[in-house]
Design a protein around this motif. Structure first.
Motif, PDB file in Angstrom:
ATOM      1  N   ARG A   1      -6.917   9.138 -17.346  1.00 41.68           N
ATOM      2  CA  ARG A   1      -6.169   8.135 -18.107  1.00 41.68           C
ATOM      3  C   ARG A   1      -4.664   8.421 -18.120  1.00 41.68           C
ATOM      4  O   ARG A   1      -3.850   7.517 -17.918  1.00 41.68           O
ATOM      5  N   ASP A   2      -4.284   9.677 -18.341  1.00 38.94           N
ATOM      6  CA  ASP A   2      -2.856  10.005 -18.384  1.00 38.94           C
ATOM      7  C   ASP A   2      -2.183   9.716 -17.050  1.00 38.94           C
ATOM      8  O   ASP A   2      -1.034   9.248 -17.008  1.00 38.94           O
ATOM      9  N   SER A   3      -2.886  10.003 -15.963  1.00 40.52           N
ATOM     10  CA  SER A   3      -2.323   9.751 -14.634  1.00 40.52           C
ATOM     11  C   SER A   3      -2.124   8.261 -14.397  1.00 40.52           C
ATOM     12  O   SER A   3      -1.109   7.835 -13.828  1.00 40.52           O
ATOM     13  N   VAL A   4      -3.093   7.464 -14.830  1.00 41.92           N
ATOM     14  CA  VAL A   4      -2.987   6.018 -14.629  1.00 41.92           C
ATOM     15  C   VAL A   4      -1.858   5.442 -15.480  1.00 41.92           C
ATOM     16  O   VAL A   4      -1.095   4.579 -15.025  1.00 41.92           O
ATOM     17  N   ILE A   5      -1.715   5.926 -16.702  1.00 43.69           N
ATOM     18  CA  ILE A   5      -0.612   5.454 -17.556  1.00 43.69           C
ATOM     19  C   ILE A   5       0.732   5.766 -16.904  1.00 43.69           C
ATOM     20  O   ILE A   5       1.634   4.921 -16.852  1.00 43.69           O
ATOM     21  N   ARG A   6       0.874   6.989 -16.374  1.00 37.58           N
ATOM     22  CA  ARG A   6       2.113   7.339 -15.674  1.00 37.58           C
ATOM     23  C   ARG A   6       2.313   6.441 -14.456  1.00 37.58           C
ATOM     24  O   ARG A   6       3.427   5.963 -14.188  1.00 37.58           O
ATOM     25  N   ALA A   7       1.222   6.207 -13.728  1.00 39.81           N
ATOM     26  CA  ALA A   7       1.317   5.395 -12.517  1.00 39.81           C
ATOM     27  C   ALA A   7       1.802   3.980 -12.829  1.00 39.81           C
ATOM     28  O   ALA A   7       2.593   3.405 -12.069  1.00 39.81           O
ATOM     29  N   LEU A   8       1.350   3.422 -13.930  1.00 38.27           N
ATOM     30  CA  LEU A   8       1.776   2.068 -14.281  1.00 38.27           C
ATOM     31  C   LEU A   8       3.259   2.028 -14.618  1.00 38.27           C
ATOM     32  O   LEU A   8       3.965   1.072 -14.266  1.00 38.27           O
ATOM     33  N   ASP A   9       3.744   3.068 -15.282  1.00 39.92           N
ATOM     34  CA  ASP A   9       5.186   3.146 -15.555  1.00 39.92           C
ATOM     35  C   ASP A   9       5.968   3.234 -14.248  1.00 39.92           C
ATOM     36  O   ASP A   9       6.979   2.542 -14.063  1.00 39.92           O
ATOM     37  N   TYR A  10       5.490   4.080 -13.330  1.00 38.36           N
ATOM     38  CA  TYR A  10       6.174   4.236 -12.048  1.00 38.36           C
ATOM     39  C   TYR A  10       6.112   2.934 -11.240  1.00 38.36           C
ATOM     40  O   TYR A  10       7.082   2.559 -10.572  1.00 38.36           O
ATOM     41  N   ALA A  11       4.961   2.255 -11.296  1.00 37.72           N
ATOM     42  CA  ALA A  11       4.808   1.009 -10.542  1.00 37.72           C
ATOM     43  C   ALA A  11       5.780  -0.051 -11.050  1.00 37.72           C
ATOM     44  O   ALA A  11       6.411  -0.771 -10.262  1.00 37.72           O
TER      45      ALA A  11
ATOM     46  N   VAL B   1       0.826  -1.206   0.000  1.00 39.52           N
ATOM     47  CA  VAL B   1       0.000   0.000   0.000  1.00 39.52           C
ATOM     48  C   VAL B   1       0.861   1.257   0.000  1.00 39.52           C
ATOM     49  O   VAL B   1       0.598   2.206  -0.758  1.00 39.52           O
ATOM     50  N   SER B   2       1.894   1.290   0.822  1.00 40.15           N
ATOM     51  CA  SER B   2       2.719   2.502   0.895  1.00 40.15           C
ATOM     52  C   SER B   2       3.423   2.767  -0.430  1.00 40.15           C
ATOM     53  O   SER B   2       3.549   3.928  -0.857  1.00 40.15           O
ATOM     54  N   GLU B   3       3.849   1.718  -1.102  1.00 41.77           N
ATOM     55  CA  GLU B   3       4.482   1.901  -2.413  1.00 41.77           C
ATOM     56  C   GLU B   3       3.476   2.423  -3.434  1.00 41.77           C
ATOM     57  O   GLU B   3       3.798   3.298  -4.255  1.00 41.77           O
ATOM     58  N   CYS B   4       2.254   1.896  -3.389  1.00 43.22           N
ATOM     59  CA  CYS B   4       1.224   2.384  -4.312  1.00 43.22           C
ATOM     60  C   CYS B   4       0.830   3.821  -3.983  1.00 43.22           C
ATOM     61  O   CYS B   4       0.536   4.610  -4.893  1.00 43.22           O
ATOM     62  N   GLU B   5       0.827   4.164  -2.713  1.00 48.27           N
ATOM     63  CA  GLU B   5       0.545   5.552  -2.341  1.00 48.27           C
ATOM     64  C   GLU B   5       1.603   6.486  -2.920  1.00 48.27           C
ATOM     65  O   GLU B   5       1.279   7.575  -3.418  1.00 48.27           O
ATOM     66  N   ASP B   6       2.858   6.071  -2.863  1.00 45.75           N
ATOM     67  CA  ASP B   6       3.930   6.881  -3.455  1.00 45.75           C
ATOM     68  C   ASP B   6       3.735   7.023  -4.961  1.00 45.75           C
ATOM     69  O   ASP B   6       3.885   8.116  -5.526  1.00 45.75           O
ATOM     70  N   VAL B   7       3.405   5.912  -5.612  1.00 44.79           N
ATOM     71  CA  VAL B   7       3.172   5.934  -7.057  1.00 44.79           C
ATOM     72  C   VAL B   7       2.039   6.901  -7.397  1.00 44.79           C
ATOM     73  O   VAL B   7       2.125   7.680  -8.362  1.00 44.79           O
ATOM     74  N   CYS B   8       0.980   6.858  -6.604  1.00 38.57           N
ATOM     75  CA  CYS B   8      -0.172   7.722  -6.872  1.00 38.57           C
ATOM     76  C   CYS B   8       0.164   9.192  -6.642  1.00 38.57           C
ATOM     77  O   CYS B   8      -0.261  10.063  -7.410  1.00 38.57           O
ATOM     78  N   ARG B   9       0.930   9.472  -5.601  1.00 35.89           N
ATOM     79  CA  ARG B   9       1.332  10.862  -5.361  1.00 35.89           C
ATOM     80  C   ARG B   9       2.156  11.402  -6.531  1.00 35.89           C
ATOM     81  O   ARG B   9       2.007  12.550  -6.945  1.00 35.89           O
ATOM     82  N   GLU B  10       3.008  10.572  -7.064  1.00 34.37           N
ATOM     83  CA  GLU B  10       3.884  11.003  -8.155  1.00 34.37           C
ATOM     84  C   GLU B  10       3.137  11.161  -9.479  1.00 34.37           C
ATOM     85  O   GLU B  10       3.525  11.972 -10.326  1.00 34.37           O
ATOM     86  N   SER B  11       2.072  10.397  -9.655  1.00 35.87           N
ATOM     87  CA  SER B  11       1.403  10.338 -10.960  1.00 35.87           C
ATOM     88  C   SER B  11       0.085  11.091 -11.027  1.00 35.87           C
ATOM     89  O   SER B  11      -0.392  11.412 -12.120  1.00 35.87           O
ATOM     90  N   GLY B  12      -0.534  11.337  -9.874  1.00 33.66           N
ATOM     91  CA  GLY B  12      -1.861  11.941  -9.872  1.00 33.66           C
ATOM     92  C   GLY B  12      -2.988  10.929  -9.885  1.00 33.66           C
ATOM     93  O   GLY B  12      -4.162  11.305  -9.950  1.00 33.66           O
TER      94      GLY B  12
END
Length: 289
Positions: free
Chosen positions: A155-165, A126-137
């Motif tokens: 959509r753009d935020s989720v695409i960025r989040a998947l790259d960060y994840a 969860v904490s890692e996903c929270e970081d990903v979400c903060r970084e991506s929107g």
């Protein structure tokens, strides 16, 4: 979905026919025949899953009246909270189906006015996903199990989040085919739209505590139930915490009523000594404990 029940058990047929009458649409035909794209519209999916789940519950308890004698808790994932409230004696079948149709329509409208999407992230906590979400929107939408989290947002935020994840070591990222970012702030208008329908619906005292999606705590009063049904539209589903809570309360036997078996699989992985029974078809309704 549900055709075997409808054909074999009059009690199930009664519920499907009643849902058609309540909604003024051929929901049973959509369940049984599709087309798939019509069934996948969330305003249809939500009442369809609910009526199937409640038909399974009705038939199983008709066959074994002692099946749900004094359950410790009931719980449901997302829209499943409505059938759970029916099982708890708090909400009538008719009202549950009406509310879910309204909920689906509002969520579909929110998905058009504030477009978004969702994706599953496997292998991050969860904490890692929270970081990903903060970084991506993006935002966390459901925490289904340890290492199994669904995120959502524009959509753009989720695409960025998947790259960060993936950069953080996610084992897998899976874009989901959905019509909106459910259980996120993009659904706020849908949550606001649920306030009046929920407020004007009659609820009875709960006969069994319901474990709430938003807080993973047991609730047993009507005011809290009303608040929960509004909040859970735009706040994350805390399913992993729900399972943890039930395990901490000593629950070791679970019965899942619904067209799938996903929740049973999660519970079995998290609570390895538990007994999980899945009631998802006409063949599985004969349950003995």
């Amino acid at each position: 979905m549900g055709k075997d029940l409808y054909d074999e058990f009059p009690a199930a047929k009664e519920l499907f026919d009643r849902a058609d009458e309540i909604l003024g649409i051929p929901l049973s035909r959509i369940c049984f025949e599709g087309p798939e794209d019509e069934l996948q519209q969330t305003q249809n999916t939500q009442p369809a899953i609910a009526v199937t789940s409640l038909a399974l519950l009705r038939v199983a308890t008709d066959l074994n009246p002692d099946l749900l004698d004094r359950p410790s808790f009931v719980a449901g994932h997302s829209l499943g909270e409505y059938p759970a409230l029916v099982a708890a004696g708090a909400l009538g079948f008719d009202d549950a189906i009406r509310l879910l149709r309204t909920r689906g329509e509002l969520m579909a409208a929110a998905g058009k006015s504030r477009p978004g999407t969702m994706a599953a992230v496997i292998g991050l906590d969860v904490s890692e996903c929270e970081d990903v979400c903060r970084e991506s929107g993006a935002e966390i939408c459901t925490i289904n199990a340890p290492g199994q989290i669904v995120i959502g947002g524009p959509r753009d935020s989720v695409i960025r989040a998947l790259d960060y994840a993936q950069a953080r070591g996610a084992k897998k990222v899976i874009p989901l085919s959905v019509s909106g970012a459910f259980h996120s702030s993009l659904m706020r208008s849908a949550a606001e739209g649920m306030v009046n329908p929920v407020a004007t619906t009659t609820f009875s005292d709960l006969q069994v505590p319901v474990v709430a999606n938003c807080t993973a705590t047991a609730i047993s009063d009507v005011t809290t139930v009303r608040n929960e049904l509004v909040d859970q539209v735009h706040r994350p589903v805390q399913w992993a915490r729900t399972v943890e809570f039930l395990g901490e309360q000593g629950v070791d036997t679970f019965i899942e009523f619904g067209p799938g078996r996903v929740l049973s699989g999660i519970i079995k992985r998290m609570l390895r000594r538990s007994t999980c029974i899945t009631v998802n078809s006409a063949e599985s309704v004969h349950v003995e404990l």
